[in-house]
Write an enzyme that holds these catalytic residues in place. Structure first.
Site, PDB file in Angstrom:
ATOM      1  N   CYS A 131       0.898  -1.059   0.023  1.00 46.63           N
ATOM      2  CA  CYS A 131      -0.015  -0.002  -0.319  1.00 46.63           C
ATOM      3  C   CYS A 131       0.915   1.176   0.026  1.00 46.63           C
ATOM      4  O   CYS A 131       1.622   1.533   0.810  1.00 46.63           O
ATOM      5  CB  CYS A 131      -0.669  -0.101   1.214  1.00 46.63           C
ATOM      6  SG  CYS A 131      -1.992   1.554   1.228  1.00 46.63           S
ATOM      7  N   CYS A 134      -0.496   4.099   2.267  1.00 45.94           N
ATOM      8  CA  CYS A 134      -0.279   3.828   3.538  1.00 45.94           C
ATOM      9  C   CYS A 134       1.270   3.930   4.022  1.00 45.94           C
ATOM     10  O   CYS A 134       1.671   5.055   5.080  1.00 45.94           O
ATOM     11  CB  CYS A 134      -0.535   2.477   4.138  1.00 45.94           C
ATOM     12  SG  CYS A 134      -2.110   1.831   3.250  1.00 45.94           S
ATOM     13  N   ASP A 135       2.281   3.605   3.052  1.00 45.70           N
ATOM     14  CA  ASP A 135       3.429   3.817   3.789  1.00 45.70           C
ATOM     15  C   ASP A 135       4.414   4.522   2.945  1.00 45.70           C
ATOM     16  O   ASP A 135       5.459   4.861   3.375  1.00 45.70           O
ATOM     17  CB  ASP A 135       3.906   2.126   3.687  1.00 45.70           C
ATOM     18  CG  ASP A 135       3.285   1.443   4.368  1.00 45.70           C
ATOM     19  OD1 ASP A 135       2.971   1.795   5.297  1.00 45.70           O
ATOM     20  OD2 ASP A 135       3.284   0.085   4.109  1.00 45.70           O
TER      21      ASP A 135
HETATM   22  C1  LIG Z   1       0.794  -3.197   5.838  1.00 46.85           C
HETATM   23  C2  LIG Z   1      -0.367  -2.686   5.761  1.00 46.85           C
HETATM   24  C3  LIG Z   1      -0.344  -1.099   6.205  1.00 46.85           C
HETATM   25  C4  LIG Z   1      -1.435  -0.377   6.304  1.00 46.85           C
HETATM   26  N1  LIG Z   1      -1.214   0.743   6.588  1.00 46.85           N
HETATM   27  C5  LIG Z   1      -2.378   1.506   6.549  1.00 46.85           C
HETATM   28  C6  LIG Z   1      -2.100   3.230   7.053  1.00 46.85           C
HETATM   29  O1  LIG Z   1      -1.061   3.506   7.473  1.00 46.85           O
HETATM   30  N2  LIG Z   1      -3.258   3.830   6.842  1.00 46.85           N
HETATM   31  C7  LIG Z   1      -4.460   3.452   6.398  1.00 46.85           C
HETATM   32  O2  LIG Z   1      -5.294   4.127   6.495  1.00 46.85           O
HETATM   33  N3  LIG Z   1      -4.723   1.967   5.990  1.00 46.85           N
HETATM   34  C8  LIG Z   1      -3.526   1.185   6.095  1.00 46.85           C
HETATM   35  N4  LIG Z   1      -3.761   0.007   5.594  1.00 46.85           N
HETATM   36  C9  LIG Z   1      -4.975  -0.489   4.859  1.00 46.85           C
HETATM   37  C10 LIG Z   1      -5.980  -0.800   6.291  1.00 46.85           C
HETATM   38  O3  LIG Z   1      -5.209  -1.777   7.128  1.00 46.85           O
HETATM   39  C11 LIG Z   1      -7.343  -1.350   5.763  1.00 46.85           C
HETATM   40  O4  LIG Z   1      -7.907  -0.579   4.869  1.00 46.85           O
HETATM   41  C12 LIG Z   1      -8.431  -1.752   6.904  1.00 46.85           C
HETATM   42  O5  LIG Z   1      -7.591  -2.448   7.896  1.00 46.85           O
HETATM   43  C13 LIG Z   1      -9.414  -2.390   6.299  1.00 46.85           C
HETATM   44  O6  LIG Z   1     -10.380  -2.412   7.619  1.00 46.85           O
HETATM   45  P1  LIG Z   1     -11.611  -3.642   7.449  1.00 46.85           P
HETATM   46  O7  LIG Z   1     -12.186  -3.719   8.824  1.00 46.85           O
HETATM   47  O8  LIG Z   1     -12.138  -3.293   6.337  1.00 46.85           O
HETATM   48  O9  LIG Z   1     -10.597  -5.204   7.149  1.00 46.85           O
HETATM   49  P2  LIG Z   1      -9.474  -5.859   7.812  1.00 46.85           P
HETATM   50  O10 LIG Z   1      -8.836  -4.884   8.941  1.00 46.85           O
HETATM   51  O11 LIG Z   1      -8.735  -6.539   7.036  1.00 46.85           O
HETATM   52  O12 LIG Z   1     -10.296  -6.820   8.980  1.00 46.85           O
HETATM   53  C14 LIG Z   1     -10.790  -7.951   8.424  1.00 46.85           C
HETATM   54  C15 LIG Z   1     -11.401  -8.693   9.744  1.00 46.85           C
HETATM   55  O13 LIG Z   1     -12.210  -9.603   9.173  1.00 46.85           O
HETATM   56  C16 LIG Z   1     -11.919 -10.847   9.946  1.00 46.85           C
HETATM   57  N5  LIG Z   1     -12.388 -12.223   9.079  1.00 46.85           N
HETATM   58  C17 LIG Z   1     -12.155 -12.396   7.936  1.00 46.85           C
HETATM   59  N6  LIG Z   1     -12.785 -13.279   7.468  1.00 46.85           N
HETATM   60  C18 LIG Z   1     -13.523 -13.842   8.627  1.00 46.85           C
HETATM   61  C19 LIG Z   1     -14.473 -14.896   9.007  1.00 46.85           C
HETATM   62  N7  LIG Z   1     -14.702 -16.085   7.987  1.00 46.85           N
HETATM   63  N8  LIG Z   1     -15.077 -15.027  10.213  1.00 46.85           N
HETATM   64  C20 LIG Z   1     -14.642 -14.015  10.925  1.00 46.85           C
HETATM   65  N9  LIG Z   1     -13.893 -13.075  11.021  1.00 46.85           N
HETATM   66  C21 LIG Z   1     -13.162 -13.052   9.748  1.00 46.85           C
HETATM   67  C22 LIG Z   1     -10.320 -10.772  10.073  1.00 46.85           C
HETATM   68  O14 LIG Z   1      -9.868 -11.742  11.003  1.00 46.85           O
HETATM   69  C23 LIG Z   1     -10.408  -9.483  10.466  1.00 46.85           C
HETATM   70  O15 LIG Z   1     -10.391  -9.321  11.718  1.00 46.85           O
HETATM   71  C24 LIG Z   1      -2.568  -0.903   5.740  1.00 46.85           C
HETATM   72  C25 LIG Z   1      -2.723  -2.020   5.141  1.00 46.85           C
HETATM   73  C26 LIG Z   1      -1.502  -3.091   5.058  1.00 46.85           C
HETATM   74  C27 LIG Z   1      -1.671  -4.394   4.657  1.00 46.85           C
END
Ligand SMILES: Cc1cc2nc3c(=O)[nH]c(=O)nc-3n(C[C@H](O)[C@H](O)[C@H](O)COP(=O)(O)OP(=O)(O)OC[C@H]3O[C@@H](n4cnc5c(N)ncnc54)[C@H](O)[C@@H]3O)c2cc1C
Length: 310
Positions: A131, A134-135
């Site tokens: 990303c 992000c980084d």
């Molecule tokens: C290395 C890295 C750095 C990042 N840095 C930034 C940053 O600096 N700033 C920023 O804004 N964004 C950043 N991002 C992006 C950000 O992390 C994502 O946009 C955000 O986490 C998305 O949130 P979410 O809740 O949609 O999904 P996620 O954070 O992906 O969470 C998904 C959740 O669903 C759960 N899950 C999945 N399948 C199942 C299932 N079948 N049953 C139960 N639970 C399940 C997982 O265990 C997890 O808890 C970064 C991403 C990465 C990979």
């Protein structure tokens, strides 16, 4: 019988939990195999408003959980293996047990496609990232040569964004032309800081022994030659997919598996099933947009239940 079950414990899940908990709905949050979601894999989040010094990703997610729990949200380490949305109450198979819910908020996030080459996993967050938004601005990448892997729109966007920080951006692609849209490809190829590396693949990320990225090993498909390209960061943009396979045939998705919701609402085509975060968003993919969608889904679920006289 649960009033609200939230599948996923990332930014979207915990924000939905905060809102539904404050509405006294005592949501159950199923955290899945990655409690806290994707942000727990990053050390510093610098673009979340309210944290001028940045915030550790794990700490941020722990705080989100505590905040929601303070108002009555409950966390379970369960993973949903199957869902039945054909009738209400909805049924979820959670690690072999059945959980019934009046409303469900899906917040299962998305996963980045990995190259699968030596060094990649060992150096993730140490120069290997998925990303640029992000980084890219991190000090370690400033005025350094950077590598972007991929040839589609995302790779082009990442490369263009990174020209603000890197001294040069090498765009490594398996073919001899970009897959991106014409206008995007033209813009990228005209940029003085972006150097395409055609017909090539990264076969190794260097150097785990130094615990940081120092370069990549490249293979040229046409000549078979192997070379080393020095760089401080590798941005992998070869696509990502939503974690929505278990909901296939249950709710409407686009051709890539991102869950669809109606305009101006987070409700899916199944009344009572809502969606938030990266599992329905292939455009923004940020902590704050996921949290925003989680907020909307929490409010939508609350209003849905209120309309049903709960
Ligand atoms: C290395 C890295 C750095 C990042 N840095 C930034 C940053 O600096 N700033 C920023 O804004 N964004 C950043 N991002 C992006 C950000 O992390 C994502 O946009 C955000 O986490 C998305 O949130 P979410 O809740 O949609 O999904 P996620 O954070 O992906 O969470 C998904 C959740 O669903 C759960 N899950 C999945 N399948 C199942 C299932 N079948 N049953 C139960 N639970 C399940 C997982 O265990 C997890 O808890 C970064 C991403 C990465 C990979």
């Amino acid at each position: 019988m649960e009033k609200v079950v939230i599948i996923g414990s990332g930014c979207a899940g915990w924000t939905a939990a905060l809102y539904t908990a404050r509405a006294d709905l005592k949501p159950l949050v199923l955290s899945g195999r990655q409690p806290g979601g994707l942000l727990t894999t990053t050390s510093i989040v610098e673009n979340l408003p309210g944290f001028p010094e940045g915030v550790d990703g794990y700490e941020l997610m722990t705080r989100m959980q505590k905040q929601a729990e303070r108002f009555g949200a409950r966390a379970s380490f369960g993973t949903v293996e199957a869902a039945d949305f054909s009738q209400r109450p909805f049924s979820l198979n959670v690690d072999g047990e059945t959980v019934q819910a009046e409303t469900v908020i899906i917040a299962t996030g998305a996963s980045h496609r990995h190259l699968g080459v030596p060094g990649e996993d060992l150096l993730e967050t140490k120069g290997v990232t998925y990303c640029a938004t992000c980084d890219g601005a991190l000090p370690v990448f400033r005025n350094q040569p950077l590598v972007v892997v991929g040839g589609g729109d995302s790779a082009c966007e990442e490369a263009t964004y990174l020209t603000r920080f890197g001294s040069v951006v090498h765009l490594v692609h398996r073919r001899d032309s970009l897959r991106a849209s014409k206008i995007m490809a033209e813009r990228v190829l005209a940029h003085p800081k972006i150097k395409p590396v055609w017909n090539s693949a990264v076969t190794e990320v260097l150097d785990p022994a130094q615990d940081k990225v120092t370069g990549v090993k490249l293979k040229d498909f046409k000549t078979g030659a192997e070379t080393i390209l020095n760089c401080a960061g590798v941005f992998i943009a070869i696509g990502h997919g939503p974690n929505t396979g278990i909901f296939k045939d249950q709710i409407k998705m686009d051709e890539n598996g991102f869950i669809l919701h109606s305009l101006g609402s987070t409700m899916t085509n199944v009344p009572g099933v809502f969606v938030a975060g990266d599992c329905s968003d292939h455009i923004y993919r940020q902590a704050i947009t996921s949290a925003g969608a989680g907020c909307a889904a929490g409010i939508d679920a609350e209003r849905f239940l209120a309309a049903q006289n709960h």
